[in-house]
Scaffold this motif. Structure first.
Motif, PDB file in Angstrom:
ATOM      1  N   GLY A 101      33.040  32.101  48.481  1.00 19.55           N
ATOM      2  CA  GLY A 101      32.110  31.369  47.620  1.00 19.55           C
ATOM      3  C   GLY A 101      32.800  30.404  46.664  1.00 19.55           C
ATOM      4  O   GLY A 101      32.147  29.749  45.857  1.00 19.55           O
ATOM      5  N   GLY A 102      34.137  30.338  46.714  1.00 19.75           N
ATOM      6  CA  GLY A 102      34.886  29.425  45.845  1.00 19.75           C
ATOM      7  C   GLY A 102      35.258  30.015  44.500  1.00 19.75           C
ATOM      8  O   GLY A 102      35.780  29.310  43.639  1.00 19.75           O
ATOM      9  N   ASP A 103      34.995  31.311  44.294  1.00 22.99           N
ATOM     10  CA  ASP A 103      35.341  31.957  43.029  1.00 22.99           C
ATOM     11  C   ASP A 103      36.773  32.484  43.075  1.00 22.99           C
ATOM     12  O   ASP A 103      37.220  33.002  44.101  1.00 22.99           O
ATOM     13  CB  ASP A 103      34.386  33.119  42.728  1.00 22.99           C
ATOM     14  CG  ASP A 103      32.979  32.634  42.421  1.00 22.99           C
ATOM     15  OD1 ASP A 103      32.843  31.775  41.528  1.00 22.99           O
ATOM     16  OD2 ASP A 103      32.043  33.112  43.076  1.00 22.99           O
ATOM     17  N   ALA A 104      37.491  32.356  41.961  1.00 22.83           N
ATOM     18  CA  ALA A 104      38.877  32.823  41.873  1.00 22.83           C
ATOM     19  C   ALA A 104      38.907  34.238  41.296  1.00 22.83           C
ATOM     20  O   ALA A 104      38.182  34.557  40.353  1.00 22.83           O
ATOM     21  CB  ALA A 104      39.699  31.879  40.999  1.00 22.83           C
ATOM     22  N   TRP A 161      40.815  48.890  43.898  1.00 17.66           N
ATOM     23  CA  TRP A 161      39.398  48.984  43.562  1.00 17.66           C
ATOM     24  C   TRP A 161      39.080  48.200  42.293  1.00 17.66           C
ATOM     25  O   TRP A 161      38.019  48.366  41.713  1.00 17.66           O
ATOM     26  CB  TRP A 161      38.977  50.439  43.414  1.00 17.66           C
ATOM     27  CG  TRP A 161      39.543  51.306  44.489  1.00 17.66           C
ATOM     28  CD1 TRP A 161      40.254  52.451  44.295  1.00 17.66           C
ATOM     29  CD2 TRP A 161      39.492  51.108  45.898  1.00 17.66           C
ATOM     30  NE1 TRP A 161      40.640  52.971  45.511  1.00 17.66           N
ATOM     31  CE2 TRP A 161      40.185  52.162  46.509  1.00 17.66           C
ATOM     32  CE3 TRP A 161      38.935  50.133  46.726  1.00 17.66           C
ATOM     33  CZ2 TRP A 161      40.334  52.284  47.883  1.00 17.66           C
ATOM     34  CZ3 TRP A 161      39.086  50.246  48.092  1.00 17.66           C
ATOM     35  CH2 TRP A 161      39.765  51.316  48.660  1.00 17.66           C
ATOM     36  N   SER A 162      40.002  47.346  41.856  1.00 20.76           N
ATOM     37  CA  SER A 162      39.808  46.612  40.609  1.00 20.76           C
ATOM     38  C   SER A 162      40.192  45.144  40.787  1.00 20.76           C
ATOM     39  O   SER A 162      41.352  44.811  40.978  1.00 20.76           O
ATOM     40  CB  SER A 162      40.662  47.242  39.505  1.00 20.76           C
ATOM     41  OG  SER A 162      40.513  46.541  38.297  1.00 20.76           O
ATOM     42  N   TRP A 163      39.202  44.291  40.723  1.00 17.39           N
ATOM     43  CA  TRP A 163      39.400  42.853  40.804  1.00 17.39           C
ATOM     44  C   TRP A 163      38.947  42.235  39.484  1.00 17.39           C
ATOM     45  O   TRP A 163      37.959  42.669  38.902  1.00 17.39           O
ATOM     46  CB  TRP A 163      38.556  42.262  41.931  1.00 17.39           C
ATOM     47  CG  TRP A 163      39.029  42.615  43.284  1.00 17.39           C
ATOM     48  CD1 TRP A 163      38.741  43.744  43.996  1.00 17.39           C
ATOM     49  CD2 TRP A 163      39.875  41.828  44.114  1.00 17.39           C
ATOM     50  NE1 TRP A 163      39.355  43.708  45.203  1.00 17.39           N
ATOM     51  CE2 TRP A 163      40.059  42.530  45.319  1.00 17.39           C
ATOM     52  CE3 TRP A 163      40.496  40.592  43.955  1.00 17.39           C
ATOM     53  CZ2 TRP A 163      40.833  42.046  46.356  1.00 17.39           C
ATOM     54  CZ3 TRP A 163      41.259  40.104  44.997  1.00 17.39           C
ATOM     55  CH2 TRP A 163      41.431  40.828  46.169  1.00 17.39           C
ATOM     56  N   TYR A 164      39.640  41.209  39.033  1.00 19.76           N
ATOM     57  CA  TYR A 164      39.266  40.500  37.807  1.00 19.76           C
ATOM     58  C   TYR A 164      38.841  39.093  38.194  1.00 19.76           C
ATOM     59  O   TYR A 164      39.615  38.333  38.792  1.00 19.76           O
ATOM     60  CB  TYR A 164      40.445  40.450  36.837  1.00 19.76           C
ATOM     61  CG  TYR A 164      40.174  39.603  35.627  1.00 19.76           C
ATOM     62  CD1 TYR A 164      39.361  40.076  34.603  1.00 19.76           C
ATOM     63  CD2 TYR A 164      40.692  38.320  35.507  1.00 19.76           C
ATOM     64  CE1 TYR A 164      39.083  39.300  33.496  1.00 19.76           C
ATOM     65  CE2 TYR A 164      40.425  37.537  34.406  1.00 19.76           C
ATOM     66  CZ  TYR A 164      39.618  38.025  33.403  1.00 19.76           C
ATOM     67  OH  TYR A 164      39.344  37.243  32.319  1.00 19.76           O
ATOM     68  N   SER A 165      37.610  38.745  37.869  1.00 22.29           N
ATOM     69  CA  SER A 165      37.104  37.413  38.170  1.00 22.29           C
ATOM     70  C   SER A 165      37.605  36.437  37.109  1.00 22.29           C
ATOM     71  O   SER A 165      37.403  36.650  35.910  1.00 22.29           O
ATOM     72  CB  SER A 165      35.574  37.420  38.168  1.00 22.29           C
ATOM     73  OG  SER A 165      35.083  36.091  38.199  1.00 22.29           O
ATOM     74  N   LEU A 166      38.240  35.388  37.538  1.00 16.09           N
ATOM     75  CA  LEU A 166      38.748  34.379  36.603  1.00 16.09           C
ATOM     76  C   LEU A 166      37.619  33.527  36.033  1.00 16.09           C
ATOM     77  O   LEU A 166      37.816  32.812  35.055  1.00 16.09           O
ATOM     78  CB  LEU A 166      39.798  33.506  37.288  1.00 16.09           C
ATOM     79  CG  LEU A 166      41.016  34.276  37.821  1.00 16.09           C
ATOM     80  CD1 LEU A 166      41.984  33.332  38.527  1.00 16.09           C
ATOM     81  CD2 LEU A 166      41.715  35.026  36.714  1.00 16.09           C
ATOM     82  N   SER A 167      36.409  33.626  36.634  1.00 22.47           N
ATOM     83  CA  SER A 167      35.268  32.873  36.125  1.00 22.47           C
ATOM     84  C   SER A 167      34.250  33.764  35.417  1.00 22.47           C
ATOM     85  O   SER A 167      33.179  33.303  35.049  1.00 22.47           O
ATOM     86  CB  SER A 167      34.586  32.131  37.279  1.00 22.47           C
ATOM     87  OG  SER A 167      34.080  33.047  38.224  1.00 22.47           O
ATOM     88  N   GLY A 168      34.579  35.057  35.247  1.00 23.20           N
ATOM     89  CA  GLY A 168      33.682  35.967  34.531  1.00 23.20           C
ATOM     90  C   GLY A 168      32.628  36.635  35.393  1.00 23.20           C
ATOM     91  O   GLY A 168      31.744  37.301  34.865  1.00 23.20           O
ATOM     92  N   ARG A 169      32.686  36.451  36.695  1.00 24.99           N
ATOM     93  CA  ARG A 169      31.726  37.101  37.587  1.00 24.99           C
ATOM     94  C   ARG A 169      31.917  38.605  37.589  1.00 24.99           C
ATOM     95  O   ARG A 169      32.965  39.112  37.246  1.00 24.99           O
ATOM     96  CB  ARG A 169      31.916  36.597  39.022  1.00 24.99           C
ATOM     97  CG  ARG A 169      31.216  35.297  39.285  1.00 24.99           C
ATOM     98  CD  ARG A 169      31.122  34.971  40.761  1.00 24.99           C
ATOM     99  NE  ARG A 169      30.459  36.044  41.489  1.00 24.99           N
ATOM    100  CZ  ARG A 169      30.724  36.338  42.750  1.00 24.99           C
ATOM    101  NH1 ARG A 169      31.620  35.681  43.425  1.00 24.99           N
ATOM    102  NH2 ARG A 169      30.082  37.316  43.354  1.00 24.99           N
ATOM    103  N   THR A 170      30.916  39.316  38.045  1.00 27.16           N
ATOM    104  CA  THR A 170      31.033  40.756  38.264  1.00 27.16           C
ATOM    105  C   THR A 170      31.006  41.006  39.761  1.00 27.16           C
ATOM    106  O   THR A 170      30.618  40.135  40.536  1.00 27.16           O
ATOM    107  CB  THR A 170      29.879  41.524  37.584  1.00 27.16           C
ATOM    108  OG1 THR A 170      28.642  41.044  38.117  1.00 27.16           O
ATOM    109  CG2 THR A 170      29.907  41.331  36.082  1.00 27.16           C
ATOM    110  N   GLY A 171      31.407  42.181  40.161  1.00 28.29           N
ATOM    111  CA  GLY A 171      31.372  42.532  41.568  1.00 28.29           C
ATOM    112  C   GLY A 171      32.729  42.399  42.221  1.00 28.29           C
ATOM    113  O   GLY A 171      33.760  42.598  41.582  1.00 28.29           O
ATOM    114  N   PRO A 191      35.141  40.116  45.352  1.00 25.57           N
ATOM    115  CA  PRO A 191      35.209  38.845  46.082  1.00 25.57           C
ATOM    116  C   PRO A 191      34.603  38.966  47.481  1.00 25.57           C
ATOM    117  O   PRO A 191      34.590  40.040  48.072  1.00 25.57           O
ATOM    118  CB  PRO A 191      36.713  38.562  46.163  1.00 25.57           C
ATOM    119  CG  PRO A 191      37.384  39.852  45.926  1.00 25.57           C
ATOM    120  CD  PRO A 191      36.462  40.690  45.108  1.00 25.57           C
ATOM    121  N   THR A 192      34.084  37.848  47.966  1.00 23.69           N
ATOM    122  CA  THR A 192      33.491  37.783  49.292  1.00 23.69           C
ATOM    123  C   THR A 192      34.537  37.273  50.277  1.00 23.69           C
ATOM    124  O   THR A 192      35.137  36.234  50.061  1.00 23.69           O
ATOM    125  CB  THR A 192      32.277  36.822  49.277  1.00 23.69           C
ATOM    126  OG1 THR A 192      31.375  37.240  48.260  1.00 23.69           O
ATOM    127  CG2 THR A 192      31.580  36.804  50.608  1.00 23.69           C
TER     128      THR A 192
END
Length: 118
Positions: free
Chosen positions: A50-53, A60-70, A72-73
């Protein structure tokens, strides 16, 4: 942790699991059955379908650089490794099929336990 036992982050349970003494007298055999996200290293940054970093902090732990939750796809493209840009945004071939949910399901099947986010 023993097979079928999930880690409990309760600080009162610091001594859960078992201790391995490599120099001990007990015979033991250790085999790595599965390492979730074996193609990534802690701190790798990726961009998802989806273009999110995202930064990979733990299986089991990802940090969204854009503040998203969930999560990555898939598929993922690597942006950095060790804080250094990766030339031409190499595609992580292992993510051309599957998903984070499939990676968790495979881990659950092998361990009989639930993943715990630190």
């Amino acid at each position: 942790m023993r097979h079928g036992q999930s880690f409990d982050p309760d600080p009162d349970l610091q001594d859960q699991g078992c201790v391995i003494y490599p120099g001990g007298r007990e015979p033991m055999e250790l085999r790595l059955l599965f390492r979730p996200y074996a193609f990534l290293e802690i701190g790798d940054e990726v961009v998802d379908a989806g273009g999110d970093a995202w930064r990979f902090e733990h299986p089991w732990s990802w940090y969204s650089l854009s503040g998203r939750t969930g999560m990555p796809t898939w598929p993922l493209s690597r942006l950095t490794r060790g804080g250094q840009p990766v030339e031409a945004k190499t595609v992580v071939a292992e993510t051309l099929s599957g998903s984070h949910a499939a990676e968790e399901a495979r881990w659950r099947g092998l361990t009989g336990a639930e993943p715990v986010v630190p």
